[in-house]
Design a protein around this motif. Structure first.
Motif, PDB file in Angstrom:
ATOM      1  N   LYS A  55       3.499 -11.580 -15.590  1.00  0.00           N
ATOM      2  CA  LYS A  55       2.182 -10.960 -15.794  1.00  0.00           C
ATOM      3  C   LYS A  55       2.307  -9.434 -15.787  1.00  0.00           C
ATOM      4  N   PRO A  56       1.604  -8.770 -16.690  1.00  0.00           N
ATOM      5  CA  PRO A  56       1.698  -7.308 -16.724  1.00  0.00           C
ATOM      6  C   PRO A  56       1.170  -6.677 -15.432  1.00  0.00           C
ATOM      7  N   THR A  57       1.800  -5.603 -15.025  1.00  0.00           N
ATOM      8  CA  THR A  57       1.350  -4.919 -13.807  1.00  0.00           C
ATOM      9  C   THR A  57       1.670  -3.430 -13.923  1.00  0.00           C
ATOM     10  N   ASP A  58       0.851  -2.593 -13.274  1.00  0.00           N
ATOM     11  CA  ASP A  58       1.188  -1.163 -13.288  1.00  0.00           C
ATOM     12  C   ASP A  58       1.771  -0.736 -11.938  1.00  0.00           C
ATOM     13  N   SER A  59       2.216  -1.710 -11.156  1.00  0.00           N
ATOM     14  CA  SER A  59       2.802  -1.379  -9.851  1.00  0.00           C
ATOM     15  C   SER A  59       4.212  -0.820 -10.035  1.00  0.00           C
ATOM     16  N   SER A  60       4.746  -0.272  -8.933  1.00  0.00           N
ATOM     17  CA  SER A  60       6.076   0.352  -8.996  1.00  0.00           C
ATOM     18  C   SER A  60       7.200  -0.607  -8.627  1.00  0.00           C
ATOM     19  N   GLY A  61       6.860  -1.873  -8.504  1.00  0.00           N
ATOM     20  CA  GLY A  61       7.869  -2.868  -8.151  1.00  0.00           C
ATOM     21  C   GLY A  61       7.217  -4.072  -7.501  1.00  0.00           C
ATOM     22  N   SER A  92       2.236  -1.834  13.535  1.00  0.00           N
ATOM     23  CA  SER A  92       2.470  -0.540  12.886  1.00  0.00           C
ATOM     24  C   SER A  92       3.898  -0.039  13.114  1.00  0.00           C
ATOM     25  N   GLU A  93       4.438  -0.336  14.289  1.00  0.00           N
ATOM     26  CA  GLU A  93       5.829   0.087  14.558  1.00  0.00           C
ATOM     27  C   GLU A  93       6.816  -0.670  13.676  1.00  0.00           C
ATOM     28  N   ILE A  94       6.549  -1.950  13.505  1.00  0.00           N
ATOM     29  CA  ILE A  94       7.422  -2.762  12.647  1.00  0.00           C
ATOM     30  C   ILE A  94       7.323  -2.240  11.206  1.00  0.00           C
ATOM     31  N   SER A  95       6.089  -1.915  10.788  1.00  0.00           N
ATOM     32  CA  SER A  95       5.906  -1.369   9.427  1.00  0.00           C
ATOM     33  C   SER A  95       6.716  -0.093   9.244  1.00  0.00           C
ATOM     34  N   GLU A  96       6.673   0.789  10.245  1.00  0.00           N
ATOM     35  CA  GLU A  96       7.418   2.053  10.146  1.00  0.00           C
ATOM     36  C   GLU A  96       8.908   1.803   9.940  1.00  0.00           C
ATOM     37  N   LYS A  97       9.422   0.818  10.692  1.00  0.00           N
ATOM     38  CA  LYS A  97      10.858   0.512  10.555  1.00  0.00           C
ATOM     39  C   LYS A  97      11.156   0.008   9.143  1.00  0.00           C
ATOM     40  N   LEU A  98      10.245  -0.818   8.618  1.00  0.00           N
ATOM     41  CA  LEU A  98      10.444  -1.336   7.257  1.00  0.00           C
ATOM     42  C   LEU A  98      10.349  -0.198   6.236  1.00  0.00           C
ATOM     43  N   PHE A  99       9.354   0.680   6.429  1.00  0.00           N
ATOM     44  CA  PHE A  99       9.201   1.827   5.510  1.00  0.00           C
ATOM     45  C   PHE A  99      10.497   2.634   5.475  1.00  0.00           C
ATOM     46  N   GLU A 123       0.827  -1.206   0.000  1.00  0.00           N
ATOM     47  CA  GLU A 123       0.000   0.000   0.000  1.00  0.00           C
ATOM     48  C   GLU A 123       0.865   1.261   0.000  1.00  0.00           C
ATOM     49  N   LYS A 124       1.873   1.248   0.846  1.00  0.00           N
ATOM     50  CA  LYS A 124       2.733   2.424   1.002  1.00  0.00           C
ATOM     51  C   LYS A 124       3.513   2.746  -0.269  1.00  0.00           C
ATOM     52  N   PHE A 125       4.025   1.720  -0.931  1.00  0.00           N
ATOM     53  CA  PHE A 125       4.937   1.970  -2.062  1.00  0.00           C
ATOM     54  C   PHE A 125       4.374   1.505  -3.410  1.00  0.00           C
ATOM     55  N   ASN A 126       3.080   1.183  -3.461  1.00  0.00           N
ATOM     56  CA  ASN A 126       2.444   0.735  -4.713  1.00  0.00           C
ATOM     57  C   ASN A 126       3.185  -0.444  -5.353  1.00  0.00           C
ATOM     58  N   LEU A 127       3.335  -1.494  -4.569  1.00  0.00           N
ATOM     59  CA  LEU A 127       4.069  -2.665  -5.044  1.00  0.00           C
ATOM     60  C   LEU A 127       3.112  -3.828  -5.295  1.00  0.00           C
ATOM     61  N   LYS A 128       3.562  -4.777  -6.078  1.00  0.00           N
ATOM     62  CA  LYS A 128       2.793  -6.008  -6.261  1.00  0.00           C
ATOM     63  C   LYS A 128       3.431  -7.093  -5.398  1.00  0.00           C
ATOM     64  N   GLN A 129       2.614  -7.749  -4.598  1.00  0.00           N
ATOM     65  CA  GLN A 129       3.116  -8.828  -3.740  1.00  0.00           C
ATOM     66  C   GLN A 129       3.057 -10.152  -4.488  1.00  0.00           C
TER      67      GLN A 129
END
Ligand code: ADP
Length: 192
Positions: A75-81, A178-185, A23-29
């Motif tokens: 597969k085609p994607t419009d994500s940023s990574g 959420s704290e772990i997410s912040e560290k990853l971000f 969600e944060k970085f517009n990525l495809k998982q």
């Protein structure tokens, strides 16, 4: 383009954190575990081939896993990574991933983000998840411990390859989500 490997043992929170990162970085998982479960549910040939390994807590053989991954990356994607969640899990898978991102995406793997969680916490988390997830591989402690063993014998060495490239970063996976997410971000922001 940013390509992230989300790394760590079973139960370390890769799936949960992948959701926040996409969600944060517009990525495809791309989660190989999710892809296998989808195939098992739909009783495809691939699902039938993977099921017996997954139910024992063993890794699915590389050939099956790698072919499935390549299909997904193409597969085609419009994500940023991409976020690779649960892949690579062996050195052979790592070599294929490096080649495919270069050949298909014309980009490198930028970072391998590893969630660090103590083994006993992993077991407790997975047993708890097993009560509601319906996942056969979360249903008993023996299978869970086998998955953790597979991680140490076959997967942990993948980390060495990214350490050598200076792309390996560990984040404490115990605490508030959420704290772990912040560290990853923050780690992703440093390289983008
Ligand atoms: P967890 O990280 O909680 O173990 P996953 O959903 O990532 O769960 O994977 C579930 C199972 O699917 C693994 O135990 C393994 O059997 C199989 N699997 C997933 N990814 C791979 C992979 N890259 N290589 C081989 N087997 C895999």
């Amino acid at each position: 383009m940013i390509n992230i490997i989300l790394f760590g043992p079973p139960g370390s929170g890769k799936g949960t954190q992948a959701e926040n990162l996409i969600e944060k970085f517009n990525l495809k998982q791309i989660s190989t575990g999710d892809l296998f479960r989808y195939n098992i549910k739909n009783e495809t040939e691939l699902g039938k081939a993977a099921k017996s390994f997954i139910d024992k807590g063993e890794l699915v053989p590389d050939k099956i896993t790698i072919d499935m991954l390549i299909e997904e990356v193409k597969k085609p994607t419009d994500s940023s990574g991409f976020i690779f969640d649960g892949f690579p899990r062996t050195v052979a898978q790592t070599e294929v991933l490096e080649k495919i991102v270069k050949d298909v995406l014309n980009a490198p793997i930028n970072i391998c983000l590893a969630l660090v969680v103590d083994d006993e916490i992993l077991v407790q988390r997975l047993l708890k998840r097993g009560k509601t997830s319906g996942r056969t591989d979360d249903s008993n402690e023996e299978i869970i411990r086998n998955r953790i063993k597979e991680y140490y014998t076959k997967t942990a060495e993948v980390a060495e390859l990214y350490k050598q490239q200076g792309k390996y970063v560990e984040v404490n996976g115990v605490g508030e989500i959420s704290e772990i997410s912040e560290k990853l971000f923050n780690e992703v922001k440093k390289i983008s």
